[in-house]
Write a protein that holds these residues in place. Structure first.
Motif, mmCIF file in Angstrom:
data_model
loop_
_atom_site.group_PDB
_atom_site.id
_atom_site.type_symbol
_atom_site.label_atom_id
_atom_site.label_comp_id
_atom_site.label_asym_id
_atom_site.label_seq_id
_atom_site.Cartn_x
_atom_site.Cartn_y
_atom_site.Cartn_z
ATOM 1 N N ASP A 1 20.008 86.991 42.958
ATOM 2 C CA ASP A 1 19.103 87.137 41.814
ATOM 3 C C ASP A 1 19.904 87.381 40.534
ATOM 4 O O ASP A 1 20.807 88.218 40.513
ATOM 5 N N THR B 1 10.532 90.308 43.852
ATOM 6 C CA THR B 1 10.972 90.095 45.231
ATOM 7 C C THR B 1 11.778 91.305 45.671
ATOM 8 O O THR B 1 12.732 91.691 44.993
ATOM 9 N N THR C 1 9.856 88.122 35.368
ATOM 10 C CA THR C 1 11.273 88.454 35.471
ATOM 11 C C THR C 1 12.161 87.491 34.699
ATOM 12 O O THR C 1 13.104 87.908 34.013
ATOM 13 N N LEU D 1 15.790 92.971 46.427
ATOM 14 C CA LEU D 1 16.257 92.040 45.409
ATOM 15 C C LEU D 1 17.405 91.211 45.994
ATOM 16 O O LEU D 1 18.422 91.759 46.410
#
Length: 314
Positions: free
Chosen positions: A261, A254, A232, A257
């Motif tokens: 993030d 994850t 990511t 989210l």
């Protein structure tokens, strides 16, 4: 004598429970957590909180996963205990394929900025990016049930479809297929790269800076496979550096989210909350797999659909 248990770890309609009971009259069928987990021989679904007790149950012989992905299950322990595992692969192929096509059309036809402009009553046709899907080269990384359905639908829109699988073996519906080791050599030729890979040791962070840098600057990347197949941080770096044009992401490393993030603030990305697999008439499609497997299991303890190789993880 206590009957062995088939434990359905999610509710199903009464008609399906009746069909299971007709096939397996010597079993107790329950959707409630059994008082004695040691009597569970077959479980539909897998709940983490009951994992230890079920793994210690000597009678447990078969786990029918509801999802296609099984990376979250204790595969090593299943192998050690001689437990069969099958998944729900194929159930979601139509839904996920339509999600990919819909997301691509939303990007190419400028629907995403149009929806944003609508919220502010902004009329700005000259600022909207547009292109056409027809004629594009699409690389589908993962040529299983979902990949084949996506290939079929994409051909109907005049997309040229190519595939990546483990060995490069040919698959019906693909113009050409290539071995996964050649991924970095193939992506520079493609307008669209679709990740439909499972989560395994071999696929972890397969999509990373080396792949993103190799893509066309105008390319679109789609992930409807598993979140951890993508690095990511390196994806975000690539998007911010305009190494490719856009990302359509439905799965994440994850989930949910986190609000913190950086993906939420990254440009040129559409985020959907793992909804591509939501499927109309799920129970019917799932039970077609489970009941077929139940018949074969009761006959000779084999599974005839979607059995997982516990060493490979798919």
């Amino acid at each position: 004598m206590t009957k062995p248990i088939i434990y359905l770890q999610r509710p199903f309609r009464a008609e399906w429970i009746e069909k299971i009971q007709q096939l397996a009259p010597e079993y107790t069928i329950t959707t409630d957590l059994p008082t004695d987990l040691s009597q569970v021989e077959i479980t539909v679904g897998w709940e983490k909180q009951n994992e230890l007790a079920l793994l210690n149950a000597e009678k447990l012989k078969w786990v029918q996963a509801i999802s296609a992905g099984v990376n979250q299950l204790p595969l090593t322990q299943f192998a050690q205990n001689g437990i069969l595992l099958s998944n729900g692969s194929g159930i979601h192929s139509e839904s996920i394929s339509e999600h990919v096509i819909g997301s691509l059309l939303a990007y190419y036809r400028g629907l995403i900025p149009a929806i944003i402009d609508q919220t502010t009553k902004k009329w700005a046709p000259n600022t909207i990016h547009y292109d056409q899907l027809a004629g594009k080269k699409m690389l589908i990384v993962g040529t299983g049930h979902i990949g084949q359905k996506l290939a079929q639908l994409s051909h109907g829109l005049a997309v040229q479809v190519y595939g990546i699988n483990t060995t490069g073996h040919p698959v019906e519906g693909f113009n050409e297929t290539y071995a996964i080791k050649n991924l970095a050599k193939i992506v520079p030729e493609m307008n669209i790269v679709v990740d439909i890979l499972p989560s395994t040791e071999a696929t972890y962070h397969l999509f990373n800076s080396s792949i993103f840098q190799a893509m066309k600057s105008t390319a679109v990347f789609v992930n409807v496979g598993r979140g951890d197949t993508v690095h990511t941080k390196e994806l975000i770096t690539a998007l911010n550096a305009d190494e490719f044009a856009y990302a359509l992401l439905d799965v994440f490393e994850t989930e949910p989210l986190p609000a913190t993030d950086p993906l939420w603030q990254t440009k040129n990305v559409l985020l959907t909350p793992h909804i591509s697999g939501l499927t109309v008439d799920f129970e019917h499609k799932f039970m077609n797999i489970f009941l077929a497997n139940l018949k074969s299991y009761l006959k000779d303890h084999t599974l005839n659909q979607n059995q997982i190789d516990l060493q490979r993880g798919y």
